[in-house]
Enzyme design. Structure first.
Site, PDB file in Angstrom:
ATOM      1  N   GLY A 157     -13.931 -33.090  21.092  1.00  0.00           N
ATOM      2  CA  GLY A 157     -14.049 -31.867  20.305  1.00  0.00           C
ATOM      3  C   GLY A 157     -12.692 -31.310  19.930  1.00  0.00           C
ATOM      4  N   ILE A 159     -10.525 -29.158  21.324  1.00  0.00           N
ATOM      5  CA  ILE A 159      -9.428 -29.160  22.297  1.00  0.00           C
ATOM      6  C   ILE A 159      -8.954 -30.583  22.557  1.00  0.00           C
ATOM      7  CG2 ILE A 159      -8.808 -28.680  24.694  1.00  0.00           C
ATOM      8  CD1 ILE A 159     -10.686 -26.241  24.527  1.00  0.00           C
ATOM      9  N   THR A 237     -10.069 -29.453  32.526  1.00  0.00           N
ATOM     10  CA  THR A 237      -9.809 -28.110  31.992  1.00  0.00           C
ATOM     11  C   THR A 237     -11.039 -27.595  31.251  1.00  0.00           C
ATOM     12  OG1 THR A 237      -8.814 -29.096  30.005  1.00  0.00           O
ATOM     13  CG2 THR A 237      -7.309 -28.442  31.767  1.00  0.00           C
ATOM     14  N   ARG A 239     -15.154 -27.531  32.496  1.00  0.00           N
ATOM     15  CA  ARG A 239     -16.050 -26.797  33.372  1.00  0.00           C
ATOM     16  C   ARG A 239     -16.049 -27.452  34.749  1.00  0.00           C
ATOM     17  NH1 ARG A 239     -15.475 -23.259  30.594  1.00  0.00           N
ATOM     18  NH2 ARG A 239     -16.950 -21.992  29.398  1.00  0.00           N
ATOM     19  N   GLU A 268     -16.138 -21.806  41.519  1.00  0.00           N
ATOM     20  CA  GLU A 268     -16.158 -20.624  40.642  1.00  0.00           C
ATOM     21  C   GLU A 268     -17.551 -20.007  40.585  1.00  0.00           C
ATOM     22  OE1 GLU A 268     -13.984 -20.387  36.806  1.00  0.00           O
ATOM     23  OE2 GLU A 268     -13.544 -22.500  37.194  1.00  0.00           O
ATOM     24  N   HIS A 291      -8.299 -21.299  36.485  1.00  0.00           N
ATOM     25  CA  HIS A 291      -9.014 -21.210  35.208  1.00  0.00           C
ATOM     26  C   HIS A 291      -8.179 -20.435  34.193  1.00  0.00           C
ATOM     27  CE1 HIS A 291     -13.299 -21.229  33.295  1.00  0.00           C
ATOM     28  NE2 HIS A 291     -12.350 -21.529  32.422  1.00  0.00           N
TER      29      HIS A 291
END
Length: 332
Positions: A157, A159, A237, A239, A268, A291
């Site tokens: 995608g 990024i 980087t 999830r 998290e 994060h």
């Protein structure tokens, strides 16, 4: 007397410029008791009180369920500051006539920089060298080059494409696995589309850029981690739940991986994994960040302002900025 529309802002590091953009349009801005630098991953009683009056919510990563939305019928838009929206029930947003937006393009450059930085930090063993110097140890650690290695991108995608562009200077071989491959993008970036199995077997660095879905949860698990090269370095980087942290810790402790660079962790959203995170942090070949991959001054300013623009547009019945809408239940 007409009441002033209230916008609840719980996204961390929401800057004054974005606040003023909202105030200039006549909106009242509140924070629901969430500190400027706090993560809004749990909804507190103060946040509930603020939501009772809010017409819009600029959020970080709180859980937004159908039940929550039903409690606050006046809430018209949830503007997610960032691009991930897995903590929000998008179907409920649409069913209940609300709008869910994200801020695409605002922090992509920042996350891409962070991704390459983690590759270098783990490969060159920066943290281990730093700790040895702190302890006044004279022994030297020997790292691994990124130069001309094979880098596997899981997901191609926005990024991941920026990561690919940055890696060109390292003369790496780029391979990618994406369920919806775009041959034009692959050709432009010099990326070869391959199966996930082949990517795992051939990559020296594996960088995760996939969304979190039922299919991608624990994409890297005991079985798939076992397919990696013994010196491979995993970078996440995207999830935390894309990786089974228990399996990752076991592989690292057994010496079956070269290292890991983690901006996101399973703990998290699952406190039961806090102990696993502490063990990962203690390993010399692991670099963890909080994060913060998307957190640069520049990236946050872009994202904050775009989230504010989405709110302004939704509350004033103006066109919402392109590519920001995830779910829209408003009547046409």
């Amino acid at each position: 007397m007409t009441s002033i529309p209230e916008v609840l802002v719980t996204a961390r590091f929401f800057d004054q410029q974005a606040v003023e953009a909202l105030r200039e349009r006549g909106f009242r801005v509140s924070n629901g008791g969430v500190a400027y630098d706090a993560v809004d991953n749990a909804i507190t009683p103060q946040m509930h009180a603020a939501l009772a009056n809010a017409r819009a919510w600029i959020a970080g990563i709180p859980p937004v369920s159908r039940q929550l939305l039903q409690l606050y019928p006046n809430l018209r838009i949830i503007a997610r500051r960032g691009v991930g929206h897995d903590t929000v029930d998008a179907n409920a947003v649409k069913d209940l006539g609300r709008v869910l937006t994200i801020t695409p393009g605002s922090n992509e450059a920042t996350v891409a920089d962070h991704t390459v930085g983690l590759m270098l930090a783990v490969g060159k063993r920066f943290m281990e060298s730093h700790r040895r110097m702190q302890a006044n140890e004279r022994s030297v650690v020997v790292g691994t080059e990124l130069y001309r290695k094979t880098v596997g991108l899981v997901g191609l995608g926005r990024i991941a494409r920026q990561v690919a562009r940055r890696l060109k200077g390292f003369e790496v071989r780029l391979i990618a696995h994406d369920p919806f491959p775009d041959p034009r993008v692959a050709e432009e970036l010099g990326v070869e589309h391959v199966s996930l199995e082949r990517l795992l077997k051939e990559s020296d660095f594996i960088s995760l850029h996939a969304p979190l879905t039922d299919e991608t949860r624990h994409l890297l698990n005991a079985r798939t981690l076992g397919q990696l090269k013994p010196a491979a370095i995993v970078v996440n980087t995207a999830r935390g739940e894309l990786v089974d942290d228990v399996a990752l810790l076991a592989a690292l402790k057994a010496g079956r991986l070269g290292g890991a660079g983690l901006d996101v962790l399973g703990s998290e959203h699952d406190p039961s994994l806090d102990g696993v995170t502490r063990e990962l942090l203690a390993l010399p070949n692991v670099v963890c960040t909080q994060h913060t991959g998307g957190s640069s001054h520049e990236g946050l300013q872009r994202a904050n302002l775009l989230a504010a623009q989405c709110v302004i547009a939704a509350l004033e019945n103006l066109p919402i900025p392109p590519n920001c809408i995830v779910a829209d239940g408003r009547s046409t």
